[in-house]
Every structure is written in structure tokens, then in C-alpha cells.
Design an enzyme around this catalytic site. Sequence first.
Site, PDB file in Angstrom:
ATOM      1  N   ARG A 160       0.824  -1.212   0.000  1.00 38.58           N
ATOM      2  CA  ARG A 160       0.000   0.000   0.000  1.00 38.58           C
ATOM      3  C   ARG A 160       0.859   1.264   0.000  1.00 38.58           C
ATOM      4  O   ARG A 160       0.529   2.264   0.628  1.00 38.58           O
ATOM      5  CB  ARG A 160      -0.957   0.022   1.202  1.00 38.58           C
ATOM      6  N   SER A 237     -11.275  -0.653   2.889  1.00 46.54           N
ATOM      7  CA  SER A 237     -10.447  -1.012   4.046  1.00 46.54           C
ATOM      8  C   SER A 237      -9.821   0.252   4.626  1.00 46.54           C
ATOM      9  O   SER A 237      -9.101   0.959   3.933  1.00 46.54           O
ATOM     10  CB  SER A 237      -9.357  -1.997   3.627  1.00 46.54           C
ATOM     11  N   GLU A 333      -5.382   3.872   6.085  1.00 51.45           N
ATOM     12  CA  GLU A 333      -5.032   3.849   4.663  1.00 51.45           C
ATOM     13  C   GLU A 333      -5.357   5.158   3.954  1.00 51.45           C
ATOM     14  O   GLU A 333      -4.586   5.607   3.114  1.00 51.45           O
ATOM     15  CB  GLU A 333      -5.757   2.698   3.950  1.00 51.45           C
TER      16      GLU A 333
END
EC number: 1.3.1.98
Length: 337
Positions: A160, A237, A333
Site C-alpha cells: 500500500r 479497508s 489507509e
Amino acid sequence: MNPSTNVDLTPFNTLALPGRAARYQKVTAPEALTAPELVKEKRFILGGGSNLVLTGDFDGLLLHMAIPGKRLVKEDAEAWFIEAGAGENWHDFVQWTLTRGWPGLENLSLIPGTVGAAPIQNIGAYGLEVADCLHSVTGWDFEKKALLTIDRDDCRFAYRDSLFKQQGWHLNGRIAITSVIFRLAKAWQPNMRYADIAQELATRKIAAPSAQDIATAVIAVRQRKLPDPAVTPNAGSFFHNPVVEAIQAEALADAYPTLPRYPQPDGRVKLAAGWLIEQAGWKGKALGPVGMYEKQALVLVNRGGATGQDVQRTMAAVQAAVREKFAVELTPEPIFL
């Protein structure tokens, strides 16, 4: 360029959080980015708004990337090379490649957002990351006043993460990604490493799946587990799966034998953030209008009328609960603006 002023950004983020941009410009061609007046502007580059938490108003120029287009650039004995404009819807692009017989991206089906945003976060799901199939990224560099092409190996991809995040370009608006080229290998093998996908295929009695079969299975699993942002505002998420030292993972596994853990190449161990959040008592729990989804504890949802401050309060409460129970830090995130 003639930007609109005082624009409501609620429709442009999938958490449906309120906020306004002092100036807003939809960008449909790379040439629009070369306007000299943009260099000195305070800028933010927006894609699909599916990885964004608005914490209030933005007092600069918001450039909404909507550059269209997708095409086969070239083909050799080993792979197809496909280019897509930054504004293309990610899921639609993946399905388009499959209908043309170019497999490779199917495990990333139904991920919200745009093609241009995909490399920034190095989006991933069900055993695949964008980095696995990316060839190069092209973008306008406002400092150098030039269109740059960055090869995959120079993108510094990690979990990520990417060069674009590491340099802070996703926050300061230095580079606006205009297009991405993907390399899809002809030597395709189905990626069924995740039990959910293998089980879905078994339920459908598919022993030798095609790429389209994999995509269909991924879509079915995601639709069962994850809320539709159009119905229940969310940003997918919300936390990274934390990576901890092996000794800490072993200690946690001794205390919690069902803890999902995934050894990493560097010797550390990745833990399942959703499992940690659920065990900390936050699955389906809310703080005011913001909570964690009842079917997937990793997804933070806006139950109606939430602000960026509400999101930050719930985020902090979840982090504190996981920290207290497991001594593990959760990192969000999304980008906060």
C-alpha cells in the site's frame, strides 16, 4: 483554465463527508495541466475519492482527474501492454481487459477508484497488487513543467505504498498522474491463493477457472462482505494490515491461537487488521454516526451525517482499543485532506 469556485465536495468522496473547495477544475486532457498559472497554486489531485477523508474545506485548487481512454499499446510474445487514462474507472477498466482476452487484473475487480489513483496506493486484493502488473506511470510534474514517465522499478512499490506517497506528491500536488501502462503476461495462471476465492469457485463447481471466473468470484465475495459506497458511504479497508516483528507475532499467536498471520520476505509478519479490530470489540460498533461495518470490521462506514472529525474520533477509538488489547498500532489507509 476556468475553475469553478466554492464547490461542494460531498459527491466527490465515497465517505460522503462534507467539505468545499475554494476552486475546482475537472481535467479531461493532459494539456490542461500545462497552464502556467497552475504552478503557483496550492493543489490537490483527486481521483475517485474512494481513499479520502475530508476534514473540512480546501482553500486551494482541486484538480479532478477525468482523463479518459484505454488502448492496446503493443504486444510481444510474452505480454500485452495496455494504457489507460487516469480518469478511467478502475473496475470498468479491469472488466474491459477481460472481455478482450487480456487476463491478469481479475483479482482486483470491484475495487473502487480510478486508474490514476491505483499506483499511488499500490492497491491490492486477494493475492494481487497493482505493482505485479504495472509497466509504467506517466504524469505531469508541475515543478519541472514536463510530462514524465516513471518505470515500474522506479515507483518503489511496497505494501500500500509507492514513490508517489513516499515523496508526499499525493498531498502536495506536485505530480498529476495522467495515464498508466500495464503489462499483462500471456503465461497466465489463476490466482486462487485466498481461501474465500477458492471456496467461491468450489461452490460454483469450477475446477479449472478462467480469468473471468476468478473475476466473477471476486465480485461475489466483495459484494457479500463489503458495503456499496452508493448505499453505505465508506472508503473500503480503512486500516493497513500491520506488519510486526516475528517475536511479537509469536507471542500474540501463543495468546490468540486463531490470529491470522502472514510471514513476509523480510522475516516480519503481517497481521489481519480486521481480525484485531473484531477481537477488540469494534465489529459493528459505532461512535456517533461513524462505525465499523457489521460484516467486515476493517471497513469504516458513515451511517449518516458524519463529518471528518467524526471519522477521526472513531478512528482514534479503534486504534486505542487494538493498542490496549494487542499492543499493535493501526495506521489508516486513506489520505486526510
